[in-house]
Design an enzyme around this catalytic site. Structure first.
Site, PDB file in Angstrom:
ATOM      1  N   GLN A   1       2.051 -11.287 -14.340  1.00  0.00           N
ATOM      2  CA  GLN A   1       3.262 -11.189 -13.396  1.00  0.00           C
ATOM      3  C   GLN A   1       4.279 -11.830 -14.182  1.00  0.00           C
ATOM      4  O   GLN A   1       5.490 -11.684 -13.850  1.00  0.00           O
ATOM      5  CB  GLN A   1       2.800 -11.961 -12.145  1.00  0.00           C
ATOM      6  CG  GLN A   1       1.857 -11.099 -11.326  1.00  0.00           C
ATOM      7  CD  GLN A   1       1.662 -11.664 -10.078  1.00  0.00           C
ATOM      8  OE1 GLN A   1       0.475 -11.920  -9.726  1.00  0.00           O
ATOM      9  NE2 GLN A   1       2.626 -11.873  -9.329  1.00  0.00           N
TER      10      GLN A   1
ATOM     11  N   ARG B   1       1.381 -13.755  -2.197  1.00  0.00           N
ATOM     12  CA  ARG B   1       2.492 -13.005  -1.547  1.00  0.00           C
ATOM     13  C   ARG B   1       3.419 -14.060  -0.728  1.00  0.00           C
ATOM     14  O   ARG B   1       3.568 -13.951   0.421  1.00  0.00           O
ATOM     15  CB  ARG B   1       2.027 -11.878  -0.662  1.00  0.00           C
ATOM     16  CG  ARG B   1       3.087 -11.023  -0.349  1.00  0.00           C
ATOM     17  CD  ARG B   1       2.603  -9.473   0.304  1.00  0.00           C
ATOM     18  NE  ARG B   1       3.448  -8.685   0.378  1.00  0.00           N
ATOM     19  CZ  ARG B   1       3.311  -7.407   0.469  1.00  0.00           C
ATOM     20  NH1 ARG B   1       2.082  -6.833   0.258  1.00  0.00           N
ATOM     21  NH2 ARG B   1       4.186  -6.475   0.676  1.00  0.00           N
ATOM     22  N   CYS B   2       3.739 -15.144  -1.520  1.00  0.00           N
ATOM     23  CA  CYS B   2       4.430 -16.054  -0.660  1.00  0.00           C
ATOM     24  C   CYS B   2       5.069 -16.952  -1.514  1.00  0.00           C
ATOM     25  O   CYS B   2       4.720 -16.890  -3.060  1.00  0.00           O
ATOM     26  CB  CYS B   2       3.831 -17.132   0.299  1.00  0.00           C
ATOM     27  SG  CYS B   2       3.117 -18.360  -0.350  1.00  0.00           S
TER      28      CYS B   2
ATOM     29  N   GLU C   1       7.531 -11.127   0.486  1.00  0.00           N
ATOM     30  CA  GLU C   1       6.556 -11.756   0.676  1.00  0.00           C
ATOM     31  C   GLU C   1       6.620 -12.185   2.404  1.00  0.00           C
ATOM     32  O   GLU C   1       5.807 -12.532   2.809  1.00  0.00           O
ATOM     33  CB  GLU C   1       6.724 -13.090   0.219  1.00  0.00           C
ATOM     34  CG  GLU C   1       7.113 -12.734  -1.196  1.00  0.00           C
ATOM     35  CD  GLU C   1       6.671 -13.693  -2.282  1.00  0.00           C
ATOM     36  OE1 GLU C   1       6.491 -14.880  -1.926  1.00  0.00           O
ATOM     37  OE2 GLU C   1       5.964 -13.182  -3.301  1.00  0.00           O
TER      38      GLU C   1
HETATM   39  O1  CDP Z   1       9.823 -10.426  -6.445  1.00  0.00           O
HETATM   40  P1  CDP Z   1       9.444  -8.938  -5.504  1.00  0.00           P
HETATM   41  O2  CDP Z   1       9.766  -7.910  -6.262  1.00  0.00           O
HETATM   42  O3  CDP Z   1       7.726  -9.230  -5.312  1.00  0.00           O
HETATM   43  O4  CDP Z   1       9.742  -9.132  -4.096  1.00  0.00           O
HETATM   44  P2  CDP Z   1      11.372  -8.838  -3.638  1.00  0.00           P
HETATM   45  O5  CDP Z   1      12.309  -9.294  -4.379  1.00  0.00           O
HETATM   46  O6  CDP Z   1      11.490  -9.311  -2.209  1.00  0.00           O
HETATM   47  O7  CDP Z   1      11.455  -7.282  -3.516  1.00  0.00           O
HETATM   48  C1  CDP Z   1      10.313  -6.317  -2.985  1.00  0.00           C
HETATM   49  C2  CDP Z   1      11.211  -4.803  -3.173  1.00  0.00           C
HETATM   50  O8  CDP Z   1      12.061  -4.817  -1.888  1.00  0.00           O
HETATM   51  C3  CDP Z   1      11.749  -4.571  -4.514  1.00  0.00           C
HETATM   52  O9  CDP Z   1      11.832  -3.031  -4.841  1.00  0.00           O
HETATM   53  C4  CDP Z   1      13.239  -4.672  -3.993  1.00  0.00           C
HETATM   54  O10 CDP Z   1      14.291  -4.374  -4.621  1.00  0.00           O
HETATM   55  C5  CDP Z   1      13.223  -4.379  -2.410  1.00  0.00           C
HETATM   56  N1  CDP Z   1      14.303  -5.180  -1.791  1.00  0.00           N
HETATM   57  C6  CDP Z   1      15.394  -4.325  -1.015  1.00  0.00           C
HETATM   58  O11 CDP Z   1      15.358  -3.044  -0.946  1.00  0.00           O
HETATM   59  N2  CDP Z   1      16.210  -5.237  -0.480  1.00  0.00           N
HETATM   60  C7  CDP Z   1      16.180  -6.455  -0.415  1.00  0.00           C
HETATM   61  N3  CDP Z   1      17.184  -7.141   0.152  1.00  0.00           N
HETATM   62  C8  CDP Z   1      15.007  -7.232  -0.804  1.00  0.00           C
HETATM   63  C9  CDP Z   1      14.146  -6.396  -1.742  1.00  0.00           C
END
Ligand code: CDP
Length: 806
Positions: A237, A384-385, A760
């Site tokens: 990761q 996932r947090c 998360e």
């Molecule tokens: O770090 P991780 O990718 O696990 O988590 P994240 O930043 O929360 O994003 C998860 C997915 O949701 C990614 O494809 C992000 O681009 C999308 N996302 C989104 O479309 N809009 C947001 N405000 C936050 C995340």
């Protein structure tokens, strides 16, 4: 030209930028079996490694005899701690500042611990070799209970730490003690509690569970003795951090190590840490001169790679008679297993547990956490947090429910009168965080209205009457949760891992014909980064998302970043992406102005072009600008159109949500049925609503599993009782509830596009919602607190203990 007569709206739609439910570009490969996972990698002459694992939770290793194993055709080597010792690799540093045995060095500390590494021509020979290695164990007394581990005469687990009264996080006060971490104002909190009208006092246990990604952990190491270059493919990761750590541990110069994270089948924190399998694969490749693969089995994964949670949280929460919260106190006993291998930013040995004041305006608070060694597998990852936020959210959302019982108040109203108000943001919490933005009351009212909360309470009251009258045996539970996450580690001044500041990065190159490639320091494990980060660039510089290739995970090509976990990708790398795009846009503006023969300030950006202000017929599209940049667009200005951003966020982002679960419970069988699950998320600016919805469904399903049945359980002898999918609950489509998703939008004021993380939130928010529903169903009959997981047997037992079966 056809393109030029289109309206800005039509052109904008063509970009598939932010706000568009663009289909996931990754799925073309994934749905056609074209994913490329670690176990898909096959190299010429590749060998396979597998572990001999300890059947005992605590034992001395008297001897290891590999003769019979080495006699098996196809078995090439059996590596033990003795072989690693001269290389200084028999122990490895953990992310938490502890050290962990790579292979059993004199003793074992948990069942399933790695004892010897068998290298063979194929998986079958390796398995035969593992079975043939003879190990003599002398059993030692086992301790699996963190409270018993802290008793004066408890067995000494970590003999290597004998006499050490200082650990990585300060003083140790017992041979099985790791650290004490304290935050907040102890005296003031105790004073408030002593003088309060009402104090609720409860032990909240968040049981041990496991991220259990569908793809287990694995690696392929290939040492090229001619070039001196080590290539390491793995389920990482954080590939760049792995490269740096591998260089520091092995002594191989960092430029001679290439770490590649190919497709990853889910990580959820399980693939953050460094495992003995990675080290042994590297050593075996160096020794044999051949590529060596190590891929865990499902049992290996559940027994030995990082677990999550296992926090015993003793809480006290005080309030006025009217329900205004006045103080919060928490002491947590954290079971870390045999080694402290938690994955937290260095300065936070209990992660961001100090977000445990939640969504509430609590004037004073105190948190202390004691880390403890037991004979269980090491870990303590952010499943996932964002580093123990899940535990914090579960704790406060249970404490609110317990306080509501004590006050005889409706739990929705108790939350409402204690929420941080919109006008209080940026809000300074009693435990040291600055919440960036929020509008909790709006979200809460929307959620309560959506589920017809008053109607549900009336139905519940009637159900209780009917139950008492013998007309039904089913109770109704209404599980409320309002959670606040803290994601996007972040700021480098606060957060580092092994001294590496937690920034992230994006590099964008525009090709002459106006398409582009972007590379990031993060790595998708199924979140859809290739889809969504291209959308950010599309909106920022007007190149269609479909014309942008996105690459992550190869340390030879991607800019340095700290990786993907703790929902940090969007808050940190997403911000870097917007900032890199803006650098490109600034240069494009100069080029456009030069070509249009006007001053830079006389052109403005419009969807996919720069237009002369007041003369909309005069413009240069990004395509034209890109091509021009590869010639001498502006004399004296260097050619090309590319930029890189290393983004150090000024603060975390604070997504939040209101989740409500309505559950029917059969008192006689302990069965449950989720009737409604409503999830309102606020993650600021939404990049891809479809992907957000998918994230919520996935996270809530994990939360459902955790709350309703999933656990890593041990017996008193340290035997792992849930190491197969027969015992470890993973919901299928059959059990998974139906979800109704909703949202509000409160942008982050400091993030370039206003986005907060979301991946998360559903795990953080759903666990207390499910658990509170179970508790709420029995509230009228006197239930105050009952530990998860709420499987059928445990629910039946609640009813039994409350005398509801007689
Ligand atoms: O770090 P991780 O990718 O696990 O988590 P994240 O930043 O929360 O994003 C998860 C997915 O949701 C990614 O494809 C992000 O681009 C999308 N996302 C989104 O479309 N809009 C947001 N405000 C936050 C995340």
């Amino acid at each position: 030209m056809k393109d030029e007569v289109q309206s800005p709206e039509d052109r904008s739609a063509k970009l598939k930028g932010m706000g568009c439910s663009r289909k996931r570009v990754e799925d073309v490969r994934f749905t056609q079996g074209r994913g490329n996972y670690v176990d898909d990698i096959k190299l010429d002459g590749m060998l396979v490694g597998d572990f001999v694992r300890s059947p005992y939770a605590h034992a001395r290793v008297a001897s290891i005899n590999a003769e019979a194993a080495l006699a098996i055709p196809g078995v090439l080597a059996v590596i033990t701690a003795k072989d690693l010792e001269p290389l200084g690799l028999h122990w490895m540093p953990t992310l938490a500042g502890d050290k962990q045995m790579v292979l059993a060095d004199g003793k074992v500390l948990f069942q399933g611990q790695e004892v010897a590494f068998v290298v063979a021509k194929d998986r079958y020979a390796a398995a035969d070799g593992v079975a043939a290695v003879e190990v003599d164990y002398e059993e030692l007394p086992v301790v699996t209970d963190p409270f018993k581990a802290m008793e004066p005469d408890a067995p000494v687990l970590r003999e290597d730490l004998a006499g050490k009264t200082e650990g990585a996080h300060g003083p140790r006060r017992h041979h099985n003690h790791i650290f004490t971490w304290e935050v907040g104002d102890k005296d003031a909190t105790e004073k408030v509690l002593a003088e309060a009208d009402v104090v609720a006092d409860e032990m909240v246990y968040y049981h041990r569970t496991h991220p259990m990604p569908l793809e287990t952990c694995g690696a392929v190491a290939s040492m090229d003795k001619v070039t001196g270059k080590l290539t390491l493919w793995g389920t990482f990761q954080a590939p760049h951090a792995v490269r740096t750590v591998a260089s520091l541990i092995s002594g191989i110069a960092e430029h001679n190590i290439r770490v590649i994270s190919p497709d990853i089948g889910g990580g959820f924190g399980n693939k953050v840490g460094v495992y003995p399998g990675y080290i042994c694969a590297i050593v075996a490749s160096i020794v044999t001169g051949k590529p060596v693969k190590w891929v865990e089995s499902r049992m290996d994964n559940l027994m030995s790679t990082a677990f999550a949670r296992d926090y015993w949280m003793h809480g006290k929460i005080s309030a006025t008679k009217e329900g205004k919260i006045t103080g919060l106190w928490c002491h947590t006993t954290a079971d870390h297993g045999g080694f402290d291998a938690c994955a937290d930013p260095t300065k936070f040995p209990a992660g961001f547990m100090n977000i445990c004041t939640g969504s509430y305006d609590i004037p004073v608070a105190f948190l202390s956490v004691d880390g403890v060694y037991t004979n269980k597998a090491p870990g303590g990852v952010a499943y996932r947090c964002s580093f123990r936020v899940t535990e914090a959210a579960y704790f406060i959302e249970r404490m609110i429910e317990v306080l509501a019982i004590k006050l005889g108040m409706d739990a929705a109203e108790l939350r409402r009168i204690n929420f941080i108000r919109k006008d209080q943001f940026p809000y300074q919490s009693a435990l040291g965080w600055e919440y960036d933005s929020g509008d909790y009351h709006t979200a809460w009212d929307k959620a309560l209205k959506a589920v017809d909360y008053d109607g549900l309470r009336a139905e519940q009251a009637q159900r209780i009457e009917d139950f008492k009258a013998g007309k039904t045996r089913k109770l109704l539970g209404i599980g409320l949760t309002h959670f606040t996450e803290i994601v996007g580690a972040g700021p480098v001044k606060n957060c580092d891992i092994l001294g590496l500041g937690m920034f992230d990065s994006c590099e964008i190159r525009i090709h002459p014909t106006g398409s582009a490639i972007a590379r990031l320091g993060t790595i998708s494990q199924g979140q859809g980064h290739a889809t969504t980060f291209a959308q950010i660039i599309a909106s920022e510089i007007g190149i269609p998302a479909d014309d942008i290739t996105l690459e992550e995970g190869d340390t030879d090509t991607a800019p340095y970043g700290l990786g993907t976990y703790g929902s940090r990708s969007t808050p940190v790398a997403g911000a870097a992406t917007a900032m890199a795009a803006r650098k490109i846009r600034a240069k494009a503006q100069m080029i456009a102005a030069y070509l249009l023969e006007v001053h830079d300030d006389d052109v403005e950006f419009e969807v996919d072009r720069f237009v002369v202000k007041g003369a909309p017929e005069r413009f240069k599209t990004m395509k034209e600008i890109a091509f021009a940049s590869y010639n001498q667009a502006i004399p004296g200005v260097e050619p090309g159109l590319e930029a890189v951003s290393y983004y150090d966020p000024p603060n975390m982002t604070y997504p939040f949500g209101a989740y409500i679960c309505v559950m029917e419970i059969d008192v006689d069988t302990g069965e449950h049925k989720v009737r409604t699950f409503y999830a309102l998320d606020d993650c600021g600016t939404r990049i891809n609503p479809m992907i957000i919805e998918g994230q919520v469904h996935g996270g809530a399903t994990e939360g459902y599993a955790i709350a309703m049945g999933q656990e890593i359980a041990y017996d008193d002898m340290g035997n792992h009782k849930t190491a197969t999918l027969m015992d470890f609950f993973v919901p299928t489509a059959w059990e998974t509830p139906h979800y109704t998703t909703d949202h509000t939008v409160t942008p982050s004021p400091h993030h370039p596009i206003g986005a907060k993380g979301v991946g998360e939130s559903p795990n953080v928010g759903s666990v207390p919602a499910f658990s509170n529903a179970v508790h709420d169903a029995f509230r009228a009959f006197g239930l105050v607190q009952s530990h998860m997981p709420h499987d059928q047997w445990r629910i039946w037992r609640i009813a039994e203990n409350l005398g509801l079966h007689s």
